[in-house]
Design a protein around this motif. Structure first.
Motif, PDB file in Angstrom:
ATOM      1  N   SER A   1       5.670  -0.455  -0.388  1.00  0.00           N
ATOM      2  CA  SER A   1       4.716   0.808  -0.623  1.00  0.00           C
ATOM      3  C   SER A   1       4.708   1.038  -2.160  1.00  0.00           C
ATOM      4  N   HIS A   2       5.053   0.198  -3.046  1.00  0.00           N
ATOM      5  CA  HIS A   2       5.287   0.468  -4.865  1.00  0.00           C
ATOM      6  C   HIS A   2       5.016  -0.874  -4.964  1.00  0.00           C
TER       7      HIS A   2
ATOM      8  N   MET B   1      -1.470   1.646  -6.694  1.00  0.00           N
ATOM      9  CA  MET B   1      -0.137   1.911  -6.313  1.00  0.00           C
ATOM     10  C   MET B   1       0.621   2.645  -7.503  1.00  0.00           C
TER      11      MET B   1
ATOM     12  N   ASP C   1       0.845  -1.145   0.069  1.00  0.00           N
ATOM     13  CA  ASP C   1      -0.012  -0.165   0.126  1.00  0.00           C
ATOM     14  C   ASP C   1       0.796   1.251   0.070  1.00  0.00           C
ATOM     15  N   ASP C   2       0.579   2.491  -0.861  1.00  0.00           N
ATOM     16  CA  ASP C   2       1.403   3.338  -0.951  1.00  0.00           C
ATOM     17  C   ASP C   2       1.192   4.491   0.085  1.00  0.00           C
ATOM     18  N   ASN C   3      -0.109   4.348   0.929  1.00  0.00           N
ATOM     19  CA  ASN C   3      -0.373   5.186   1.898  1.00  0.00           C
ATOM     20  C   ASN C   3       0.124   4.692   2.962  1.00  0.00           C
TER      21      ASN C   3
END
Length: 280
Positions: free
Chosen positions: A31-32, A55, A7-9
């Motif tokens: 994150s990517h 993402m 998750d990129d959040n």
């Protein structure tokens, strides 16, 4: 069990990490999308994955497709997480290869239950693979000595003969017979005879190369295959095994058991045409 969280959040990742730790999972974070793909294709990759739909790099559905297309020995259970709530979005995610689908903001107890379902599927697959491995061993291995059984070693011999003739390389074949084995059974009992068979196999294996093959041909007879081995070298190898077998007695509850063996060796020379039956 390890779970990939992609998750990129940052806030979403931290919330998921905290929840997973509380439920006794180990979180592996990305994150990517591309980073998540590298984790999923690595050795010992997590078997459970929570993927955000949107993402940087690869999206959640794109990751699903790559995982399914790559195959692999073990199944990866994928849970897609997204803010999209339309029915068509759920269909798209499942068609991409996701196993389940949950929308944001999600209820933690619902996520826990869905992960538990995925974990059960992974554990059931592990049990099935273990059962298959057991059945495969029972079908191909000798129950006592754990070397190849008669059918399997003869199949390997057929393949090695074909390969030797195709590659114009030598193949040596040896037969080992434990001498006067009936006397061991009659004198010490069948349990002692079994122990002698197992010990003889261990002593032969100690002299074998990693690509040689050993199988139980009959009661006290064993078939050995030495790919790429010329006659002289095969003879030396068989003599080394024969000497190792008689080098020391087997310590048994009623006293030491001395046992010996005899070897016969033949060689399919490079370029020679002979059948497996003729070699035997």
């Amino acid at each position: 069990m390890r779970v990939l969280v992609a998750d990129d959040n940052l806030i979403s990742r931290r919330l998921l990490e905290t929840a997973l730790r509380q439920w006794d999972y180990e979180a592996v974070v990305a994150s990517h999308g591309n980073e998540a793909w590298e984790i999923l294709r690595s050795p010992n990759a997590p078997r459970l994955a929570i993927l955000d739909w949107m993402m940087p790099g690869l999206s959640g559905p794109e990751l699903c497709r790559r995982v399914r297309q790559s195959g692999g020995d073990r199944y990866t259970y994928i849970l897609l997480v997204t803010s999209r709530a339309e029915k068509q979005d759920a269909i798209e995610g499942l068609e991409a290869g996701a196993d389940d689908y949950i929308t944001k903001p999600f209820d933690q107890m619902e996520l826990k239950a869905r992960l538990a379902s995925g974990r059960r599927i992974i554990e059931l697959e592990d049990q099935l693979l273990k059962a298959q491995a057991t059945l495969r061993e029972q079908a191909t291995r000798d129950a006592l000595t754990k070397v190849w059984n008669r059918r399997s070693i003869l199949e390997i011999l057929d393949r090695e003969v074909d390969r030797a003739q195709r590659e114009h390389s030598p193949l040596s074949v040896a037969m080992c017979d434990l001498d006067h084995f009936k006397q061991v059974n009659d004198t010490y009992g069948h349990l002692a005879g079994d122990a002698v068979l197992v010990e003889a196999v261990q002593r032969m294996r100690a002299s074998m190369r990693s690509y040689d093959s050993l199988g139980r041909y009959g009661g006290e007879e064993f078939l050995l295959l030495f790919p790429g081995c010329e006659a002289t070298a095969a003879g030396r190898l068989a003599e080394r095994m024969r000497a190792e077998i008689e080098s020391r007695p087997l310590e048994w509850q009623t006293g030491p058991i001395h046992f010996t063996s005899s070897f016969g060796v033949t060689t399919l020379r490079a370029g020679q045409r002979l059948s497996a039956e003729a070699l035997l």
